[in-house]
Design an enzyme around this catalytic site. Structure first.
Site, mmCIF file in Angstrom:
data_model
loop_
_atom_site.group_PDB
_atom_site.id
_atom_site.type_symbol
_atom_site.label_atom_id
_atom_site.label_comp_id
_atom_site.label_asym_id
_atom_site.label_seq_id
_atom_site.Cartn_x
_atom_site.Cartn_y
_atom_site.Cartn_z
ATOM 1 N N HIS A 19 -3.408 -12.121 -3.010
ATOM 2 C CA HIS A 19 -3.252 -11.269 -1.969
ATOM 3 C C HIS A 19 -2.199 -11.255 -1.212
ATOM 4 C CE1 HIS A 19 -5.829 -10.378 1.844
ATOM 5 N NE2 HIS A 19 -5.087 -9.444 1.579
ATOM 6 N N ASP A 20 -1.393 -10.220 -0.989
ATOM 7 C CA ASP A 20 -0.333 -10.192 -0.472
ATOM 8 C C ASP A 20 -0.272 -11.173 0.961
ATOM 9 O OD1 ASP A 20 -1.705 -8.294 1.119
ATOM 10 O OD2 ASP A 20 -0.059 -6.582 0.560
ATOM 11 N N SER A 32 4.491 0.923 -0.905
ATOM 12 C CA SER A 32 5.460 0.764 -1.840
ATOM 13 C C SER A 32 5.528 -0.464 -2.777
ATOM 14 C CB SER A 32 6.971 0.804 -1.058
ATOM 15 O OG SER A 32 7.193 -0.465 -0.397
ATOM 16 N N GLY A 33 6.153 -0.404 -3.739
ATOM 17 C CA GLY A 33 6.132 -1.476 -4.614
ATOM 18 C C GLY A 33 7.499 -2.066 -4.894
ATOM 19 N N ARG A 34 7.789 -3.615 -5.133
ATOM 20 C CA ARG A 34 9.475 -3.785 -5.519
ATOM 21 C C ARG A 34 9.132 -5.120 -6.601
ATOM 22 N NH1 ARG A 34 10.879 -6.462 -0.531
ATOM 23 N NH2 ARG A 34 9.116 -7.893 -0.060
ATOM 24 N N THR A 69 1.421 -2.321 6.936
ATOM 25 C CA THR A 69 0.701 -1.196 7.083
ATOM 26 C C THR A 69 -0.688 -1.814 7.758
ATOM 27 O OG1 THR A 69 1.364 -0.489 4.884
ATOM 28 C CG2 THR A 69 -0.796 0.235 5.621
ATOM 29 N N ALA A 118 0.570 -1.162 0.063
ATOM 30 C CA ALA A 118 -0.057 0.090 -0.037
ATOM 31 C C ALA A 118 0.796 1.212 -0.056
ATOM 32 C CB ALA A 118 -0.911 -0.166 1.182
ATOM 33 N N ASN A 143 -8.580 -8.679 11.005
ATOM 34 C CA ASN A 143 -7.808 -7.490 10.347
ATOM 35 C C ASN A 143 -7.818 -6.247 11.289
ATOM 36 O OD1 ASN A 143 -7.011 -5.696 8.486
ATOM 37 N ND2 ASN A 143 -7.854 -6.913 6.794
#
Length: 480
Positions: free
Chosen positions: A243-244, A15-17, A265, A13, A302
């Site tokens: 889904h991560d 950053s990406g890599r 997050t 949510a 959650n």
């Protein structure tokens, strides 16, 4: 089994890599190829994901991944994609996006909750989808979208969640991976198929809900425009736990008697089960049944997570106060406070001035509102640990299972203060790591499909346990 090279597109949510890995013959070498920030964009009063920028950054990452493989004179066998859940785009019959992906923190979602609850009671929803109530679940977003832009649904041919949207862009194929579909509220928790009765009752067109695929399914080859080097010429996209959290739990070396905590997050605390729990007691505790890799049920709560800390650090930086997390955690470890916040209060969902929101919240609860940055950090971590302990108690009550340890994975596994507080509050040992569980779960699912790792989930976890040793936090062994 032989060594092979794999890639992971791992979007969070914030950053990406793109990760690369050499897997096989007892080896699991992980390398970060490309990293980029992932920030929403505000258009008037609407919050969207910057999907165009995400695609540009993924393209850069794929180019770098191919170059990395070429240096080793090897090719990339497969790439897997995982992202956050619930958000989607609508596509027309030609594959053009007609409804851009909204951010799950967009205010529109509250309209959707009211619309859905008027048609299907919360109790009936839970009996079908088994999901914890969250105002941004996909069915609420779709209801709000249909109410405000009905023309989207007369044109739409497909509803694709973010990882499936990226898969379509890379391969041209249209499918929906099942673990992420289970977060929409429109997948039946018992049958693990689209719940057509629920979909019909909400007036959503059936045709936009496509073919469901499981983790380990090879979707298709990269389209020619994405092949920047010979190393990518025969690369396929393989469905993983898109889904991560599903990938993170697949990458967690959990064993019998353990709960898991995916700490990023968001905080997702739960148990891995074989069947959903759809009882009134489970709903009362607001516990959710989501699908995991190998058709497991991720029965979890959650909770808010490091979002609170991230937002405070950003604000501290803006106003010129200390924003170095290491220094703040060192200071926080020396502080004692009885002040607490409800980390799941809806006032903390939207971004912006988190320290101010927390201070106002504390003042309403009768606490001082003049905390220093380090004191706010301590309050956040204490409150998270309290929330974990309460959620764990609920999980044990509902399932009648005794939790003997907690496996913490993700960014929070590096936060020693949070891990120790969690052990102290829950009264069970905390095993922290691996931090890269999401990427590891993504990659080892692919490797199992391609023959570079065991095919079974337990066999894959044995590989992970062998390679990654956790840091252990014993309850009460350290005064914090």
């Amino acid at each position: 089994m032989g060594k092979q090279l794999f890639g992971a597109i791992d979007l969070g949510a914030s950053s990406g890599r793109i990760m690369g890995a050499v897997i096989g013959d007892g080896e699991f070498d992980l390398v970060e190829i490309h990293r980029f920030p992932n920030q929403p964009v505000q258009v008037d009063d609407e919050l969207f994901w910057n999907y165009e920028e995400i695609r540009r950054e993924i393209s850069k990452g794929l180019t770098a991944l191919g170059e990395w493989a070429q240096k080793q004179d090897q090719t990339i066998s497969s790439i897997g994609i995982d992202t956050w859940a619930v958000d989607y785009a609508l596509l027309d019959a030609e594959g053009k996006i007609i409804a851009r992906p909204r951010h799950y923190r967009d205010e529109r979602n509250h309209l959707g909750v009211a619309l859905v609850n008027r048609i299907v009671s919360p109790e009936e929803q839970y009996s079908k989808n088994g999901l914890q109530f969250l105002p941004f679940n996909t069915l609420y977003q779709l209801a709000a979208n249909a109410s405000q832009q009905p023309e989207h649904f007369s044109q739409a041919d497909a509803m694709l969640l973010i990882p499936d949207l990226i898969t379509h862009w890379l391969t041209g194929e249209v499918s929906t991976e099942r673990t992420n579909a289970s977060t929409t509220g429109l997948l039946n928790a018992t049958t693990r198929e689209w719940d057509w009765e629920l979909i019909d009752s909400l007036g959503l067109p059936r045709k936009i809900f496509g073919k469901l695929v499981d983790p380990g399914t090879v979707i298709g080859k990269l389209l020619p425009q994405h092949i920047s080097s010979p190393a990518l010429r025969n690369t396929v996209i393989t469905a993983v736990g898109t889904h991560d959290t599903a990938s993170a739990i697949a990458g967690a070396p959990i064993q019998a008697g353990a709960a898991y905590l995916s700490s990023g997050t968001w905080s997702l605390l739960g148990l891995e089960l074989d069947q959903p729990v759809l009882t009134a007691q489970a709903r009362k505790h607001n516990l959710t049944n989501e699908l995991g890799v190998n058709n497991k049920i991720r029965f979890l709560k959650n909770l808010s997570g490091l979002w609170l800390l991230q937002q405070c650090l950003s604000e501290f930086k803006i106003v010129g106060k200390t924003s170095d997390i290491t220094s703040l955690l060192d200071e926080a470890s020396e502080i004692s406070t009885s002040a607490r916040i409800d980390v799941n209060d809806q006032e903390f969902v939207a971004p912006g001035d988190m320290p101010g929101k927390i201070r106002t919240h504390l003042m309403r609860k009768g606490y001082s509102s003049s905390q220093s940055p380090a004191e706010l950090v301590r309050i956040i971590l204490e409150s998270l640990a309290d929330a974990y302990a309460q959620a764990l108690k609920g999980l044990e009550q509902v399932t009648q299972k005794k939790v003997e340890r907690i496996n913490v994975v993700g960014g929070g596994s590096q936060n020693a203060l949070l891990c120790q507080l969690t052990a102290n509050r829950t009264g069970v040992p905390v095993l922290a790591g691996p931090i890269e569980a999401t990427a590891i779960g993504n990659l080892i699912t692919q490797a199992g499909t391609m023959g570079a790792a065991p095919k079974s989930l337990e066999g894959q976890r044995e590989v992970i346990r062998f390679i990654y040793s956790p840091t252990v936090y014993i309850p009460g062994t350290q005064t914090l």
